[in-house]
Design a protein around this motif. Structure first.
Motif, mmCIF file in Angstrom:
data_model
loop_
_atom_site.group_PDB
_atom_site.id
_atom_site.type_symbol
_atom_site.label_atom_id
_atom_site.label_comp_id
_atom_site.label_asym_id
_atom_site.label_seq_id
_atom_site.Cartn_x
_atom_site.Cartn_y
_atom_site.Cartn_z
ATOM 1 N N VAL A 25 0.428 -0.895 -0.483
ATOM 2 C CA VAL A 25 -0.013 -0.218 0.201
ATOM 3 C C VAL A 25 0.716 1.221 -0.097
ATOM 4 C CG1 VAL A 25 -1.451 1.437 1.328
ATOM 5 C CG2 VAL A 25 -2.142 -0.851 0.952
ATOM 6 N N ALA A 26 1.660 1.064 0.737
ATOM 7 C CA ALA A 26 2.803 2.628 0.427
ATOM 8 C C ALA A 26 3.210 2.118 -0.362
ATOM 9 C CB ALA A 26 3.952 2.225 1.779
ATOM 10 N N TYR A 27 3.934 2.021 -0.950
ATOM 11 C CA TYR A 27 4.598 1.743 -1.870
ATOM 12 C C TYR A 27 3.779 2.241 -3.658
ATOM 13 C CZ TYR A 27 6.536 0.410 -6.907
ATOM 14 O OH TYR A 27 6.975 0.069 -8.464
ATOM 15 N N ILE A 28 2.308 1.419 -3.734
ATOM 16 C CA ILE A 28 1.616 2.016 -5.037
ATOM 17 C C ILE A 28 1.022 3.670 -4.084
ATOM 18 C CG2 ILE A 28 -0.886 1.567 -5.273
ATOM 19 C CD1 ILE A 28 -0.484 -1.599 -4.941
ATOM 20 N N SER A 29 0.765 3.970 -2.420
ATOM 21 C CA SER A 29 0.804 5.427 -2.487
ATOM 22 C C SER A 29 1.634 6.021 -3.139
ATOM 23 C CB SER A 29 0.582 5.776 -0.709
ATOM 24 O OG SER A 29 -0.669 4.360 -0.732
ATOM 25 N N LEU A 30 3.196 5.566 -2.619
ATOM 26 C CA LEU A 30 3.590 6.182 -3.405
ATOM 27 C C LEU A 30 3.955 6.873 -5.095
ATOM 28 C CD1 LEU A 30 6.110 8.598 -2.634
ATOM 29 C CD2 LEU A 30 7.662 6.577 -2.715
ATOM 30 N N HIS A 31 4.192 5.913 -5.195
ATOM 31 C CA HIS A 31 3.742 5.636 -6.648
ATOM 32 C C HIS A 31 2.950 6.312 -7.112
ATOM 33 C CE1 HIS A 31 4.864 3.917 -11.022
ATOM 34 N NE2 HIS A 31 3.143 3.810 -10.885
ATOM 35 N N ILE A 32 1.692 6.117 -6.807
ATOM 36 C CA ILE A 32 0.453 6.865 -7.269
ATOM 37 C C ILE A 32 0.587 8.467 -7.170
ATOM 38 C CG2 ILE A 32 -2.173 7.707 -7.492
ATOM 39 C CD1 ILE A 32 -2.793 4.853 -6.822
ATOM 40 N N LEU A 33 0.771 9.276 -5.869
ATOM 41 C CA LEU A 33 0.900 10.466 -5.563
ATOM 42 C C LEU A 33 2.266 10.841 -6.000
ATOM 43 C CD1 LEU A 33 0.322 10.138 -1.787
ATOM 44 C CD2 LEU A 33 -1.528 10.846 -3.420
ATOM 45 N N SER A 34 3.508 10.540 -6.912
ATOM 46 C CA SER A 34 4.072 10.806 -7.500
ATOM 47 C C SER A 34 3.730 11.030 -9.056
ATOM 48 C CB SER A 34 5.600 9.973 -7.121
ATOM 49 O OG SER A 34 5.795 10.099 -6.186
ATOM 50 N N SER A 35 3.208 9.873 -9.543
ATOM 51 C CA SER A 35 2.140 10.422 -10.934
ATOM 52 C C SER A 35 1.923 11.661 -11.333
ATOM 53 C CB SER A 35 1.929 9.084 -10.942
ATOM 54 O OG SER A 35 2.457 8.017 -11.756
ATOM 55 N N ILE A 36 0.954 12.285 -9.842
ATOM 56 C CA ILE A 36 -0.227 12.877 -9.843
ATOM 57 C C ILE A 36 0.340 13.969 -9.759
ATOM 58 C CG2 ILE A 36 -1.908 13.746 -9.327
ATOM 59 C CD1 ILE A 36 -3.072 11.131 -8.155
ATOM 60 N N ILE A 37 1.607 14.381 -8.761
ATOM 61 C CA ILE A 37 1.825 15.592 -8.504
ATOM 62 C C ILE A 37 3.356 16.028 -9.582
ATOM 63 C CG2 ILE A 37 4.127 16.630 -7.545
ATOM 64 C CD1 ILE A 37 2.754 15.132 -4.812
ATOM 65 N N THR A 38 4.035 14.428 -10.392
ATOM 66 C CA THR A 38 4.834 15.084 -11.288
ATOM 67 C C THR A 38 3.744 15.440 -12.935
ATOM 68 O OG1 THR A 38 6.441 13.137 -10.237
ATOM 69 C CG2 THR A 38 6.400 13.908 -13.348
ATOM 70 N N LYS A 39 2.733 14.549 -13.559
ATOM 71 C CA LYS A 39 1.686 15.478 -14.278
ATOM 72 C C LYS A 39 1.684 16.778 -14.205
ATOM 73 C CE LYS A 39 0.391 10.723 -15.790
ATOM 74 N NZ LYS A 39 -0.811 9.824 -16.268
ATOM 75 N N PHE A 40 1.034 17.841 -12.775
ATOM 76 C CA PHE A 40 1.024 18.777 -12.845
ATOM 77 C C PHE A 40 1.346 19.372 -12.904
ATOM 78 C CE2 PHE A 40 0.363 21.986 -9.485
ATOM 79 C CZ PHE A 40 -1.300 22.102 -10.097
ATOM 80 N N TRP A 41 3.184 18.967 -12.071
ATOM 81 C CA TRP A 41 4.161 20.427 -12.359
ATOM 82 C C TRP A 41 4.179 20.578 -13.722
ATOM 83 C CZ3 TRP A 41 4.159 21.095 -7.205
ATOM 84 C CH2 TRP A 41 5.180 22.325 -6.672
ATOM 85 N N LYS A 42 4.420 19.394 -15.024
ATOM 86 C CA LYS A 42 4.933 19.635 -16.293
ATOM 87 C C LYS A 42 3.757 20.522 -16.584
ATOM 88 C CE LYS A 42 7.865 15.597 -15.762
ATOM 89 N NZ LYS A 42 8.406 14.380 -17.119
#
Length: 263
Positions: free
Chosen positions: A26-43
């Protein structure tokens, strides 16, 4: 369903191991999903990548701490007791982890000062490269040779470093002696025309010939070109030198033919 504290002591070893695996997943998936969302928003909004790396780095630590606390609670370890114990051995831990804290504080200073950003060219301790990543602990640069070098943030806050102009690593500078009798204007035009056609030369950055000085053998000039891939500067420099030699030989032959015609 995660068990309550009253149920923890009744769990078997396999049950506990299963729940720990679930927490880590759960921790790994949460980190991956949140990082992807933030990265897409940022770019999407073309925002500073330096802050993006720092936010994802902080997010990683937060999720890791929560997962660890959850696992400790699951196996029946008293977090309150641990916190009290840490207070007793805080001095020892502080000395042991002083470099970690120093780098972390250094990262905070880098954020507030905004002196170093992703994509900038810096040099420190005879190392020169493009900043590829900034975290709370380290700053990573890629050198001209393509090596990834990790620099502790504490070093960047205590040692002198240099910020170079954009595209500094993409620039090749070559000093050449153009013999007397060769028309510098014709040489310059040939050089610019030949290297503007190269696929590895950066478009929009016109090659430059700069007349430096005159010696007893000819005109000393500097040639400037900017390449697309700075990690191949050494390879392109060899090609540049060979091509320039051919241009000089061509003009030398033309000079000899003109002299022969006059004779």
């Amino acid at each position: 369903m995660i068990p309550t504290l009253s149920q923890i002591l009744d769990l078997s070893f396999l049950d506990t191991f299963f729940y720990i695996i679930i927490i880590l997943i759960v921790a790994y998936i949460s980190l991956h999903i949140l990082s992807s969302i933030i990265t897409k928003f940022w770019k999407k909004f073309n925002m500073d990548l330096t802050i993006l790396y720092l936010i994802t780095d902080l997010l990683k630590y937060i999720i890791l701490i929560f997962a660890l606390a959850w696992i400790l609670k699951l196996i029946g370890i008293d977090l309150q007791g641990i916190i009290i114990s840490l207070g007793l051995i805080g001095i020892v831990v502080g000395f042991a982890a002083k470099d970690v804290f120093s780098n972390f504080i250094g990262g905070i200073f880098l954020i507030t000062d905004k002196n170093i950003k992703v994509g900038e060219i810096i040099s420190v301790d005879d190392l020169k490269g493009k900043v590829s990543k900034v975290t709370f602990r380290n700053t990573e640069i890629i050198t001209v040779d393509g090596f990834r070098v990790t620099i502790p943030n504490s070093t960047l806050n205590t040692e002198m470093y240099v910020n170079y102009p954009k595209l500094e690593l993409n620039k090749i500078v070559l000093e050449v002696l153009v013999p007397f009798g060769i028309d510098l204007k014709a040489f310059s035009d040939d050089f610019v025309e030949k290297f503007e056609e190269k696929s590895w030369v950066m478009s929009g950055k016109k090659p430059i010939v700069y007349d430096m000085d005159i010696s007893e053998f000819g005109s000393q000039v500097k040639l400037f070109i900017w390449v697309n891939d700075y990690t191949k500067v050494s390879e392109y420099t060899l090609e540049l030198g060979d091509e320039v030699r051919q241009i000089i030989e061509k003009h030398n032959k033309n000079k000899v033919l003109k002299i022969e015609k006059k004779v």
